[in-house]
Every structure is written in structure tokens, then in C-alpha cells.
Design an enzyme around this catalytic site. Structure first.
Site, mmCIF file in Angstrom:
data_model
loop_
_atom_site.group_PDB
_atom_site.id
_atom_site.type_symbol
_atom_site.label_atom_id
_atom_site.label_comp_id
_atom_site.label_asym_id
_atom_site.label_seq_id
_atom_site.Cartn_x
_atom_site.Cartn_y
_atom_site.Cartn_z
ATOM 1 C CB THR A 54 -12.679 -14.486 -5.763
ATOM 2 O OG1 THR A 54 -13.213 -13.901 -4.584
ATOM 3 C CG2 THR A 54 -12.752 -13.522 -6.910
ATOM 4 C CE1 TYR A 145 -20.691 -9.733 -5.204
ATOM 5 C CE2 TYR A 145 -21.420 -12.011 -5.007
ATOM 6 C CZ TYR A 145 -20.524 -11.074 -5.489
ATOM 7 O OH TYR A 145 -19.467 -11.486 -6.275
ATOM 8 C CE LYS A 172 -18.172 -6.342 -4.525
ATOM 9 N NZ LYS A 172 -17.293 -5.511 -5.306
#
Length: 308
Positions: A54, A145, A172
Site C-alpha cells: 500500500t 511479512y 505479520k
């Protein structure tokens, strides 16, 4: 190595979005103002510098990606910890970014579990070696991640194996699969290997199951902070009321992509930082109008109306 995460407060890890000027360079002044919003209004407990999709860092040449990292760290100004994104198919490039993060005083590095550059899913042993090579040449804690698509789609067993590495202190994970999330919380967070972080849609249930927090972009993070505050205060009813707002936002507009929806939402809330990097991601007029109208029914819209 195991750690006791049970007494730590929930984490709200926030990746500031990236504003671009008319020449498609990073707008440094707009970035600094946006980081202030992330820290002061969203109450981020950790800020991500150029680490998730993002943030549109993948559009930038390598030197400009490093500049975005520097400018984000400077904008935070040590008010909260910073985790620097170092994801790269080449472990040498990831190491270079990790060493930059260390030189800037970052608190951790974030590393996407990669796909094989030549195609196909990597074996667990390959991923362990990839992380070990980077850990050997960097000195910061690692946030693993997991985001299938840009990165590898790992099994639970492979995820747990990576979480057991000494330098991995955060995981995450973006699956939004309750069965998977519950198991990972048990086998990673509650087992003491690393702190497990989830997505906006899974925030409250993850906290209730023993997870450590969430990573989410603004303005979702502003609402996420309210969910965490209510949960921490023991107000389950209020936490659930707030969490329900994630049931439709951003899900109703996710066909447009998360980042474009977040940038459009920021504009609707009077905190705009510009449009997505072209040519992808622009919402139609109808989609924008529908999003604007919906936001006015949420706690985010109520705050905007109060300050208007």
C-alpha cells in the site's frame, strides 16, 4: 528462543501512504504531515517505512526507495519505533536496505517471505536460508511479512518454522483465515516465539485469541486504535461495535485495491495526500461517492464532522 508476550500491550503497526507530486516524485512535505497524522491521531505504536504494498515503494528506483525510508524515519523523529521494509528478491539488496535501516536508528526490519525469482513456491529450507543470510549481515529484529501474491503462500508449518528463528520477533500475516489465524496465534504468539500481527478484519478476534496486534494503513488505523483502546479497557461491546465497521470498509470497495481505497478515504476525511501512482487504482466517480457516503456513517466520519 521463546519470549513472554502476554504482558505486552497490543501493537498498532501503521504504514503511512506515499504522496506523489505532479512529477511523480515523493512529496516530502505531504509525507511529513501524513506521518504526523499516523503518529498523533492514529496512535501508531510502530511505523512502517516503505515496507508494504500500500506504500507504493515498488514503483520507485532503488535510490528513491532508500530516500523514502530516510524521509519516513526522519518524519517520525523517534516518537515511536520504526520498522523499515527491506523486502527484495536478492538477499544482497535486502541486506543493503537492512544496513541502511540500522544506520538510521530503526528499531526493526520487515521482510516479505519471497517467491522464487524464477517462479514457483520456495521450499521451507530455502526460506530459512534466505532469512539466515540476511540475519547474518544485519543486526535488527526481523518482522516476517506474509502476504501471498507479492510474496510466497506459506503453510502453517513453514510459517512456524520461520517464526522460531532467533531474529524473527514479529510475524505479520495477511490471510484473514480464522482457522489459520487461530492456529498461528497458538503456535507462534502464545508459544512465545514471536508477536503475531493480523489485519483489520481480524483485529478483535485475534486480540481475544491472544494475538499481539495488527498492521493496517491509515485511515483504517485511526479506527483500529479505537478498537484496541476499547478492548484494552475491557469494553467488549464497544470494541465489537467499532470492529463491525471493518465488515464493510474496505471490503465493499476492495475490487478497487486497498491502497486506492485508503487514499480515496483519506481525501473524503479531509486528510488527502493525493492519488495512486498511475495508471492503476483510480476509483470511479460513483465508487468515490459511495465510499464518501459510507464513511460519514462511521466513527471516522463523525470525527471529521466534529472537526469541520
Amino acid at each position: 528462543m521463546t519470549n513472554d508476550n502476554s504482558t505486552l500491550p497490543p501493537a498498532l503497526v501503521v504504514p503511512p501512504l506515499t504522496p506523489f507530486d505532479a512529477a511523480l516524485n515523493v512529496d516530502r512535505a505531504a509525507l511529513a504531515s501524513h506521518v504526523d497524522y499516523v503518529v498523533d491521531v492514529c496512535h501508531a505504536t510502530m511505523v512502517v517505512a516503505a515496507g508494504v504494498e500500500t506504500q507504493e515503494y515498488h514503483y520507485l528506483p532503488f535510490d528513491e526507495r532508500k530516500a523514502l525510508i530516510r524521509e519516513t524515519v526522519a518524519a517520525v523523529g523517534a516518537r515511536v519505533p520504526v520498522v523499515v521494509g527491506i523486502s527484495h528478491p536478492s538477499f544482497r539488496s535486502a541486506i543493503e536496505l537492512g544496513q541502511l535501516a540500522s544506520s538510521l536508528g530503526a528499531d526493526a526490519i520487515q521482510l516479505l517471505a519471497p517467491l522464487r525469482p524464477f517462479g514457483g513456491a520456495p521450499a521451507t529450507a530455502e526460506l530459512v536460508r534466505y532469512f539466515e543470510l540476511i540475519a547474518k549481515e544485519t543486526d535488527l529484529p526481523i518482522m516476517l511479512y506474509l502476504n501471498s501474491g507479492p510474496g510466497a503462500d506459506l503453510s502453517v508449518d513453514a510459517t512456524v518454522e520461520l517464526a522460531k528463528l532467533d531474529r524473527v520477533q514479529f510475524v505479520k500475516e495477511s490471510s484473514r483465515d480464522l482457522s489459520r489465524v487461530g492456529r498461528l496465534i497458538e503456535e507462534i504468539d502464545l508459544a512465545g516465539h514471536a508477536r503475531y500481527l493480523t489485519t483489520a478484519q481480524m483485529l478483535l478476534i485475534s486480540l481475544q485469541l491472544g494475538g499481539s496486534g495488527v498492521t493496517m494503513p491509515p485511515p483504517l488505523a485511526e479506527l483500529g486504535a479505537k478498537v484496541i483502546a476499547a478492548f484494552t479497557a475491557g469494553d467488549t461491546r464497544e470494541a465489537a461495535r467499532l470492529q463491525r465497521q471493518f465488515s464493510l470498509f474496505p471490503a465493499r470497495w476492495m475490487h478497487c485495491g486497498l491502497m486506492p481505497v485508503m487514499k480515496s478515504a483519506l481525501t473524503a476525511l479531509g486528510r488527502g495526500i493525493g492519488s495512486p501512482y498511475p495508471p492503476f487504482g483510480a476509483l470511479t466517480e460513483d465508487e468515490t461517492a459511495q465510499l464518501d457516503a459510507f464513511l460519514q456513517t462511521t466513527d471516522l466520519g463523525k470525527v471529521t464532522a466534529h472537526h469541520a
